[in-house]
Design a protein around this motif. Structure first.
Motif, mmCIF file in Angstrom:
data_model
loop_
_atom_site.group_PDB
_atom_site.id
_atom_site.type_symbol
_atom_site.label_atom_id
_atom_site.label_comp_id
_atom_site.label_asym_id
_atom_site.label_seq_id
_atom_site.Cartn_x
_atom_site.Cartn_y
_atom_site.Cartn_z
ATOM 1 N N ILE A 39 0.842 -1.206 0.000
ATOM 2 C CA ILE A 39 0.000 0.000 0.000
ATOM 3 C C ILE A 39 0.877 1.255 0.000
ATOM 4 O O ILE A 39 0.539 2.261 -0.629
ATOM 5 C CB ILE A 39 -1.044 -0.006 1.147
ATOM 6 C CG1 ILE A 39 -2.151 1.025 0.896
ATOM 7 C CG2 ILE A 39 -0.446 0.268 2.505
ATOM 8 C CD1 ILE A 39 -3.097 0.707 -0.198
ATOM 9 N N THR A 94 -6.042 -4.664 7.726
ATOM 10 C CA THR A 94 -6.993 -5.725 7.409
ATOM 11 C C THR A 94 -6.282 -6.954 6.844
ATOM 12 O O THR A 94 -6.393 -8.053 7.389
ATOM 13 C CB THR A 94 -7.989 -5.209 6.360
ATOM 14 O OG1 THR A 94 -7.247 -4.542 5.348
ATOM 15 C CG2 THR A 94 -9.004 -4.266 6.958
ATOM 16 N N THR A 95 -5.548 -6.750 5.751
ATOM 17 C CA THR A 95 -4.905 -7.893 5.100
ATOM 18 C C THR A 95 -3.877 -8.525 6.035
ATOM 19 O O THR A 95 -3.718 -9.746 6.060
ATOM 20 C CB THR A 95 -4.264 -7.443 3.771
ATOM 21 O OG1 THR A 95 -5.216 -6.638 3.074
ATOM 22 C CG2 THR A 95 -3.894 -8.620 2.907
HETATM 23 C C1 HEM Z 1 -8.914 -8.845 3.777
HETATM 24 C C2 HEM Z 1 -8.832 -7.572 3.796
HETATM 25 C C3 HEM Z 1 -9.989 -6.612 3.893
HETATM 26 C C4 HEM Z 1 -11.208 -6.754 4.498
HETATM 27 C C5 HEM Z 1 -11.760 -7.974 5.244
HETATM 28 C C6 HEM Z 1 -11.938 -5.527 4.268
HETATM 29 C C7 HEM Z 1 -13.241 -5.291 4.703
HETATM 30 C C8 HEM Z 1 -13.970 -4.172 4.383
HETATM 31 C C9 HEM Z 1 -15.367 -3.972 4.715
HETATM 32 C C10 HEM Z 1 -16.235 -4.962 5.491
HETATM 33 C C11 HEM Z 1 -15.759 -2.774 4.213
HETATM 34 C C12 HEM Z 1 -17.161 -2.154 4.262
HETATM 35 C C13 HEM Z 1 -17.300 -1.075 5.300
HETATM 36 C C14 HEM Z 1 -18.722 -0.560 5.427
HETATM 37 O O1 HEM Z 1 -19.609 -0.909 4.653
HETATM 38 O O2 HEM Z 1 -18.973 0.204 6.379
HETATM 39 C C15 HEM Z 1 -14.606 -2.197 3.581
HETATM 40 C C16 HEM Z 1 -14.592 -0.954 2.976
HETATM 41 C C17 HEM Z 1 -13.438 -0.376 2.479
HETATM 42 N N1 HEM Z 1 -12.202 -0.972 2.302
HETATM 43 FE FE1 HEM Z 1 -11.692 -2.857 2.832
HETATM 44 N N2 HEM Z 1 -11.153 -4.676 3.561
HETATM 45 C C18 HEM Z 1 -9.954 -5.295 3.303
HETATM 46 C C19 HEM Z 1 -8.882 -4.789 2.586
HETATM 47 C C20 HEM Z 1 -8.816 -3.528 2.058
HETATM 48 C C21 HEM Z 1 -7.709 -2.986 1.330
HETATM 49 C C22 HEM Z 1 -6.429 -3.752 0.977
HETATM 50 C C23 HEM Z 1 -8.026 -1.687 1.012
HETATM 51 C C24 HEM Z 1 -7.279 -0.627 0.267
HETATM 52 C C25 HEM Z 1 -6.261 -0.685 -0.380
HETATM 53 C C26 HEM Z 1 -9.348 -1.433 1.536
HETATM 54 C C27 HEM Z 1 -10.023 -0.245 1.416
HETATM 55 C C28 HEM Z 1 -11.351 -0.049 1.763
HETATM 56 C C29 HEM Z 1 -12.049 1.206 1.567
HETATM 57 C C30 HEM Z 1 -11.470 2.480 0.980
HETATM 58 C C31 HEM Z 1 -13.373 1.003 2.014
HETATM 59 C C32 HEM Z 1 -14.519 2.014 2.004
HETATM 60 C C33 HEM Z 1 -15.353 1.835 0.759
HETATM 61 C C34 HEM Z 1 -16.540 2.794 0.701
HETATM 62 O O3 HEM Z 1 -16.957 3.313 1.724
HETATM 63 O O4 HEM Z 1 -17.041 3.008 -0.409
HETATM 64 N N3 HEM Z 1 -9.808 -2.569 2.160
HETATM 65 N N4 HEM Z 1 -13.521 -3.065 3.677
#
Ligand code: HEM
Length: 414
Positions: free
Chosen positions: A166, A256-257
């Motif tokens: 990242i 997260t990852t």
């Molecule tokens: C296994 C790894 C990951 C898991 C389990 C995960 C899980 C989630 C979940 C559950 C949400 C939804 C949040 C909501 O609805 O309130 C979310 C949103 C988001 N995640 Fe991940 N995430 C992971 C990896 C990543 C990575 C690697 C990135 C960025 C490089 C990332 C960037 C984001 C962003 C920017 C949002 C907000 C999206 C929005 O509001 O439109 N996530 N993630």
């Protein structure tokens, strides 16, 4: 009015009689999202629970209901709204400190910022950085091997891999990782005191603000530079908004990852047959990663929302102004969708899982997370065939108070 009574359009709610959420049982194994005792206290698929901040929320636990909630436009993700289900009090802060954090925005304001990132995280763009992911994984494994056993797999591998990736994508110097990892840990820790959270936000935003200034003056081949040149310079985006977007990606992109890698390795070490199968056939990796995402569901405290109008979920009316929390971990174990949902089966079709959320806020980084997990697990299995746990699995320190669950350490040997 009795503070334990919360007036809604329905009957008043006696919060002190409700089970306290998030459920926490430090004696459980790390793979049990909700212990039997707590599960028994949930008397229905949609049930009220008490929050540590004094309020309450509807806890939604069925797969179909969670999907319905997350795709409905009758819910807001804006945590400033009165009644929003908070796990810790909001820190005192100006709206400027929230700017750009689109995960907590609704409607067009959310989409406007999210759209600026969609192309960057599409599968075909992530495929382009496959060599970077390979390099980062291989060099972290080289360093772990060279340092010799035993090793803490979290510090030596699970954290550096997504963090290096990242940082490279955003154009953030990895040399500063101790600074931002320590502060992002505070932002995710629901037991952190509000002034501590406030300071961490100010410091991280200050750091990223300076970095964005530097990239505007001297752009590189990275996401922050591209957005600075293509969006700030054209007036489509405020510099403060880019600070918030970069902060969100920096935190979401590695914590997260990293937690997924640590927990996945622990689970696979306890299932040597599955680990051996992965070592022998890397085509198993995609299915195994989906099942790990489902089974581990690391966003353990669920996704908080506030109803903006009356809405029926799973035959139950949630009234305007009432809070609701989508509990991904239980939805991902719903036996109606996943046969024997509480069991780990890397050969099942787990692609319907909700570990990345659902609807407009569904995780934008999921192609990246999947690619990192796949490469990390396959290469680790291949290069360290004698990998073994070097600690009592019942005594491993876990991140119990983080909203993203994981292991704090994973001692291994080989
Ligand atoms: C296994 C790894 C990951 C898991 C389990 C995960 C899980 C989630 C979940 C559950 C949400 C939804 C949040 C909501 O609805 O309130 C979310 C949103 C988001 N995640 Fe991940 N995430 C992971 C990896 C990543 C990575 C690697 C990135 C960025 C490089 C990332 C960037 C984001 C962003 C920017 C949002 C907000 C999206 C929005 O509001 O439109 N996530 N993630």
């Amino acid at each position: 009015m009795n503070p334990a009574l919360y007036a809604t359009e329905g009957a008043p709610v006696r919060t002190e009689e409700l089970p306290l959420f998030p459920f926490r049982s430090p004696d459980d194994d790390p793979f049990t999202p909700v212990t039997g005792a707590d599960r028994d206290r949930l008397d229905a698929p949609i049930t009220r629970v008490r929050l540590p901040t004094g309020g309450w929320t509807w806890l939604v636990t069925r797969h179909a209901d969670v999907k319905q909630l997350l795709r409905s436009d009758a819910f807001s993700a804006d945590m400033d709204a009165p009644g929003f289900p908070l796990l810790r009090p909001l820190p005192p802060q100006s709206p400027r400190n929230r700017s750009g954090s689109f995960i907590r925005m609704d409607g067009e304001a959310h989409l406007r910022l999210r759209r600026m990132l969609t192309a960057e995280f599409m599968i075909r763009n992530i495929a382009r950085i496959a060599p970077l992911i390979d390099d980062v994984v291989e060099s972290s494994l080289d360093a772990m091997r060279d340092a010799g056993p035993p090793a803490d797999l979290v510090a030596a591998f699970a954290l550096p891999v997504p963090s290096l990736v990242i940082c490279h994508l955003l154009g953030v110097p990895y040399a500063d990782h101790a600074f931002f990892q320590q502060r992002s840990g505070i932002l995710l820790d629901r037991s952190a005191a509000p002034p501590q959270v406030h300071d961490a936000i100010i410091e991280l935003r200050g750091y990223l603000g300076e970095l964005i200034q530097a990239r505007r003056a001297d752009p590189g081949d990275d996401l922050i530079s591209r957005l600075a040149v293509e969006r700030i310079a054209t007036g489509e985006l405020e510099a403060d908004e880019l600070v918030g977007m970069a902060l969100l990606l920096l935190i979401a992109g590695h914590e997260t990852t990293a937690n997924m890698i640590g927990l996945s390795v622990l689970l696979l070490l306890q299932h040597p047959d599955h680990l051996a199968a992965l070592r022998a056939d890397e085509d198993l990796a995609d299915g195994m990663v989906e099942e790990l995402l489902r089974y581990l569901s690391i966003v353990r405290t669920g996704l908080p929302r506030l109803a903006t109008r009356d809405v029926e979920i799973g035959g139950h009316t949630i009234r305007a102004g009432e809070p609701a929390t989508a509990l991904l971990s239980l939805a991902n174990r719903d036996d109606d969708v996943f046969a024997d949902g509480s069991g780990f089966d890397p050969y099942r079709q787990a692609h319907q899982h909700l570990a990345f959320g659902f609807g407009v806020h569904q995780c934008i980084g999921q192609p990246l997370a999947r690619a990192e997990l796949r490469v990390a697990l396959v290469r680790l299995a291949r290069r360290f065939p004698g990998l073994a746990l070097a600690a009592d699995p019942a005594k491993l320190p876990t991140r119990d108070t983080s909203i993203v669950y994981g292991l704090a350490e994973l001692p291994v040997t080989w």
